[in-house]
Design a protein around this motif. Structure first.
Motif, PDB file in Angstrom:
ATOM      1  N   GLN A 174      24.491  -8.341 -57.680  1.00  0.00           N
ATOM      2  CA  GLN A 174      23.262  -9.139 -57.669  1.00  0.00           C
ATOM      3  C   GLN A 174      23.416 -10.381 -56.806  1.00  0.00           C
ATOM      4  OE1 GLN A 174      22.807  -9.645 -61.905  1.00  0.00           O
ATOM      5  NE2 GLN A 174      21.543  -7.801 -62.129  1.00  0.00           N
ATOM      6  N   LEU A 175      24.607 -10.976 -56.837  1.00  0.00           N
ATOM      7  CA  LEU A 175      24.859 -12.153 -56.001  1.00  0.00           C
ATOM      8  C   LEU A 175      24.813 -11.775 -54.525  1.00  0.00           C
ATOM      9  CD1 LEU A 175      25.655 -15.077 -55.479  1.00  0.00           C
ATOM     10  CD2 LEU A 175      28.037 -14.456 -55.966  1.00  0.00           C
ATOM     11  N   VAL A 176      25.476 -10.684 -54.167  1.00  0.00           N
ATOM     12  CA  VAL A 176      25.463 -10.229 -52.770  1.00  0.00           C
ATOM     13  C   VAL A 176      24.036  -9.930 -52.323  1.00  0.00           C
ATOM     14  CG1 VAL A 176      26.155  -8.372 -51.194  1.00  0.00           C
ATOM     15  CG2 VAL A 176      27.825  -9.335 -52.806  1.00  0.00           C
ATOM     16  N   GLU A 177      23.299  -9.214 -53.155  1.00  0.00           N
ATOM     17  CA  GLU A 177      21.915  -8.862 -52.799  1.00  0.00           C
ATOM     18  C   GLU A 177      21.060 -10.113 -52.635  1.00  0.00           C
ATOM     19  OE1 GLU A 177      18.268  -5.991 -54.412  1.00  0.00           O
ATOM     20  OE2 GLU A 177      20.275  -5.854 -55.291  1.00  0.00           O
ATOM     21  N   LYS A 178      21.228 -11.072 -53.533  1.00  0.00           N
ATOM     22  CA  LYS A 178      20.448 -12.311 -53.456  1.00  0.00           C
ATOM     23  C   LYS A 178      20.719 -13.048 -52.146  1.00  0.00           C
ATOM     24  CE  LYS A 178      21.586 -15.494 -56.439  1.00  0.00           C
ATOM     25  NZ  LYS A 178      21.662 -16.228 -57.737  1.00  0.00           N
ATOM     26  N   MET A 179      21.982 -13.083 -51.732  1.00  0.00           N
ATOM     27  CA  MET A 179      22.318 -13.790 -50.498  1.00  0.00           C
ATOM     28  C   MET A 179      21.814 -13.053 -49.257  1.00  0.00           C
ATOM     29  SD  MET A 179      23.397 -16.402 -51.823  1.00  0.00           S
ATOM     30  CE  MET A 179      23.459 -17.188 -50.234  1.00  0.00           C
ATOM     31  N   ILE A 180      21.825 -11.736 -49.293  1.00  0.00           N
ATOM     32  CA  ILE A 180      21.271 -10.962 -48.170  1.00  0.00           C
ATOM     33  C   ILE A 180      19.777 -11.225 -48.039  1.00  0.00           C
ATOM     34  CG2 ILE A 180      20.775  -8.628 -47.343  1.00  0.00           C
ATOM     35  CD1 ILE A 180      23.667  -9.526 -46.926  1.00  0.00           C
ATOM     36  N   LEU A 181      19.086 -11.277 -49.155  1.00  0.00           N
ATOM     37  CA  LEU A 181      17.649 -11.579 -49.142  1.00  0.00           C
ATOM     38  C   LEU A 181      17.401 -12.991 -48.619  1.00  0.00           C
ATOM     39  CD1 LEU A 181      16.580  -9.982 -52.544  1.00  0.00           C
ATOM     40  CD2 LEU A 181      15.719  -9.322 -50.292  1.00  0.00           C
ATOM     41  N   THR A 182      18.281 -13.919 -48.984  1.00  0.00           N
ATOM     42  CA  THR A 182      18.149 -15.298 -48.506  1.00  0.00           C
ATOM     43  C   THR A 182      18.269 -15.367 -46.981  1.00  0.00           C
ATOM     44  OG1 THR A 182      19.035 -16.256 -50.546  1.00  0.00           O
ATOM     45  CG2 THR A 182      19.212 -17.593 -48.569  1.00  0.00           C
ATOM     46  N   VAL A 183      19.235 -14.654 -46.444  1.00  0.00           N
ATOM     47  CA  VAL A 183      19.406 -14.631 -44.984  1.00  0.00           C
ATOM     48  C   VAL A 183      18.218 -13.959 -44.308  1.00  0.00           C
ATOM     49  CG1 VAL A 183      20.737 -13.565 -43.128  1.00  0.00           C
ATOM     50  CG2 VAL A 183      21.920 -14.766 -44.955  1.00  0.00           C
ATOM     51  N   ALA A 184      17.745 -12.852 -44.884  1.00  0.00           N
ATOM     52  CA  ALA A 184      16.595 -12.150 -44.301  1.00  0.00           C
ATOM     53  C   ALA A 184      15.375 -13.069 -44.245  1.00  0.00           C
ATOM     54  CB  ALA A 184      16.280 -10.899 -45.119  1.00  0.00           C
ATOM     55  N   THR A 185      15.182 -13.865 -45.292  1.00  0.00           N
ATOM     56  CA  THR A 185      14.054 -14.794 -45.335  1.00  0.00           C
ATOM     57  C   THR A 185      14.199 -15.877 -44.275  1.00  0.00           C
ATOM     58  OG1 THR A 185      13.696 -14.392 -47.693  1.00  0.00           O
ATOM     59  CG2 THR A 185      12.808 -16.438 -46.792  1.00  0.00           C
ATOM     60  N   GLN A 186      15.400 -16.445 -44.159  1.00  0.00           N
ATOM     61  CA  GLN A 186      15.639 -17.470 -43.151  1.00  0.00           C
ATOM     62  C   GLN A 186      15.450 -16.908 -41.739  1.00  0.00           C
ATOM     63  OE1 GLN A 186      19.263 -19.942 -43.724  1.00  0.00           O
ATOM     64  NE2 GLN A 186      19.358 -19.091 -45.794  1.00  0.00           N
ATOM     65  N   ALA A 187      15.964 -15.690 -41.529  1.00  0.00           N
ATOM     66  CA  ALA A 187      15.849 -15.062 -40.213  1.00  0.00           C
ATOM     67  C   ALA A 187      14.384 -14.783 -39.872  1.00  0.00           C
ATOM     68  CB  ALA A 187      16.657 -13.765 -40.180  1.00  0.00           C
ATOM     69  N   ASN A 192      14.004 -14.429 -35.986  1.00  0.00           N
ATOM     70  CA  ASN A 192      15.172 -13.625 -35.627  1.00  0.00           C
ATOM     71  C   ASN A 192      15.181 -12.254 -36.301  1.00  0.00           C
ATOM     72  OD1 ASN A 192      16.097 -15.820 -34.165  1.00  0.00           O
ATOM     73  ND2 ASN A 192      17.350 -16.607 -35.842  1.00  0.00           N
ATOM     74  N   PHE A 193      14.186 -12.015 -37.138  1.00  0.00           N
ATOM     75  CA  PHE A 193      14.107 -10.739 -37.863  1.00  0.00           C
ATOM     76  C   PHE A 193      12.631 -10.342 -37.884  1.00  0.00           C
ATOM     77  CE2 PHE A 193      14.494  -8.461 -42.193  1.00  0.00           C
ATOM     78  CZ  PHE A 193      14.907  -7.282 -41.599  1.00  0.00           C
ATOM     79  N   VAL A 194      12.287  -9.356 -37.054  1.00  0.00           N
ATOM     80  CA  VAL A 194      10.863  -9.046 -36.861  1.00  0.00           C
ATOM     81  C   VAL A 194      10.431  -7.765 -37.576  1.00  0.00           C
ATOM     82  CG1 VAL A 194      10.803 -10.239 -34.642  1.00  0.00           C
ATOM     83  CG2 VAL A 194      11.350  -7.786 -34.711  1.00  0.00           C
ATOM     84  N   TYR A 195      11.326  -7.131 -38.300  1.00  0.00           N
ATOM     85  CA  TYR A 195      10.997  -5.883 -39.000  1.00  0.00           C
ATOM     86  C   TYR A 195       9.751  -6.065 -39.873  1.00  0.00           C
ATOM     87  CZ  TYR A 195      11.460  -2.090 -42.429  1.00  0.00           C
ATOM     88  OH  TYR A 195      11.229  -1.016 -43.243  1.00  0.00           O
ATOM     89  N   ALA A 196       8.731  -5.280 -39.595  1.00  0.00           N
ATOM     90  CA  ALA A 196       7.438  -5.431 -40.283  1.00  0.00           C
ATOM     91  C   ALA A 196       7.494  -5.018 -41.751  1.00  0.00           C
ATOM     92  CB  ALA A 196       6.373  -4.603 -39.562  1.00  0.00           C
ATOM     93  N   GLY A 197       8.500  -4.223 -42.110  1.00  0.00           N
ATOM     94  CA  GLY A 197       8.591  -3.744 -43.490  1.00  0.00           C
ATOM     95  C   GLY A 197       9.149  -4.757 -44.465  1.00  0.00           C
ATOM     96  N   TYR A 198       9.545  -5.933 -43.952  1.00  0.00           N
ATOM     97  CA  TYR A 198      10.067  -6.964 -44.862  1.00  0.00           C
ATOM     98  C   TYR A 198       9.153  -8.174 -44.880  1.00  0.00           C
ATOM     99  CZ  TYR A 198      12.839 -10.646 -46.950  1.00  0.00           C
ATOM    100  OH  TYR A 198      13.253 -11.667 -47.755  1.00  0.00           O
TER     101      TYR A 198
END
Length: 281
Positions: A174-187, A192-198
């Motif tokens: 859960q910690l790893v997943e939370k941090m990945i989501l945090t980076v995706a949001t910042q990107a 820096n992250f244009v994927y329309a599905g997120y």
């Protein structure tokens, strides 16, 4: 009432109480009394129980970490046998406080389950312990970013003390997943992250998110690949075993996955910093 050859006379009266408590707590059948639990290991605990997947051992002892543990612990670990050890002891016999505290600490470090019995014969499970092959040495929390430490400590406590290693692994996941989501949001906010599905705040499977973070090189590819492997391995040990051999394999994989998750979390700060993302808990 059982008769005992190896239990000290002043401990015999609590043996039956402890046996019944363990059988109820873990849903076990009748105990085998003072017999070998494995023909290749020369040790006869006070009680043992065998299920389709695990062996439960209980010793009625004078202290939380009797010398008898050392007689078989390493053999069980080497063989990878899914054995859970519980030591039951009388509180009133713990006269040397420093020795008592030292043994309590050592028992918990070894993943030993503990049952204390007070003067009124009240039985208390102090910790449930874990199967011996799952044992992990105490962690060096200075290896991890301060923001991560409380959650890592909680995961380790679940794994080693509470007798719930699967929950400990889940907490790391859960910690790893939370941090990945945090980076995706910042990107996403930085473009820096244009994927329309997120869309930040909306559900997306971790596997799909990682695939697209990799495609767009949002973080180091090796790091994101490790996160994918960790998620896959974590899911592979979520199903309960049906046999002792399955239990051996699952426990080995579970321990490896927990250690792998710790390495991922240890590497997060530098990995995030390299791409100018920050840690947000």
């Amino acid at each position: 009432m059982n008769s005992f050859l190896f239990v000290e006379p002043d401990l015999i009266h609590v043996a039956e109480i402890v046996k019944n408590k363990i059988q109820t707590r873990f849903g076990l059948g009748n105990a085998v009394v003072e017999q070998l639990f494995d023909e290749n290991i020369d040790y006869k605990p006070t009680f043992h129980w065998k299920t389709k997947t695990h062996i439960y051992i209980c010793d009625i002892a004078v202290s939380p970490f009797p010398q008898s543990i050392n007689n078989f612990y390493s053999e069980v670990a080497v063989k990878g046998l899914p054995v859970k050890v519980i030591i039951a002891y009388l509180e009133k016999k713990q006269k040397e406080i420093l020795k008592y505290k030292k043994e309590l600490k050592k028992a918990k470090e070894y993943g030993i389950g503990l049952i204390s019995i007070d003067e009124d014969d009240k039985v208390t499970f102090e910790n449930l312990g874990i199967s011996i092959p799952l044992h992990l040495a105490e962690l060096d929390y200075t290896l991890y970013d301060k923001k991560f430490r409380p959650e890592i400590e909680s995961a380790y406590e679940s794994y080693m003390t509470d007798g719930k290693p699967d929950v400990g692994l889940q907490k790391l996941g859960q910690l790893v997943e939370k941090m990945i989501l945090t980076v995706a949001t910042q990107a996403k906010k930085k473009g820096n992250f244009v994927y329309a599905g997120y869309t930040p705040g909306k559900y997306i499977s971790l596997n799909k998110l990682l695939d697209n973070l990799i495609k767009e090189n949002v973080l180091d590819i090796g790091f994101l690949g490790n996160c994918k492997t960790f998620a896959k391995d974590r899911n592979s040990v979520s199903h309960p075993p049906k046999t002792i051999n399955e239990a051996k394999k699952i426990e080995k994989k579970l321990k490896e996955s927990f250690q792998f998750g710790l390495r991922i979390i240890e590497n997060m700060p530098l990995t995030f910093k390299a791409k100018k993302y920050i840690i947000k808990i």
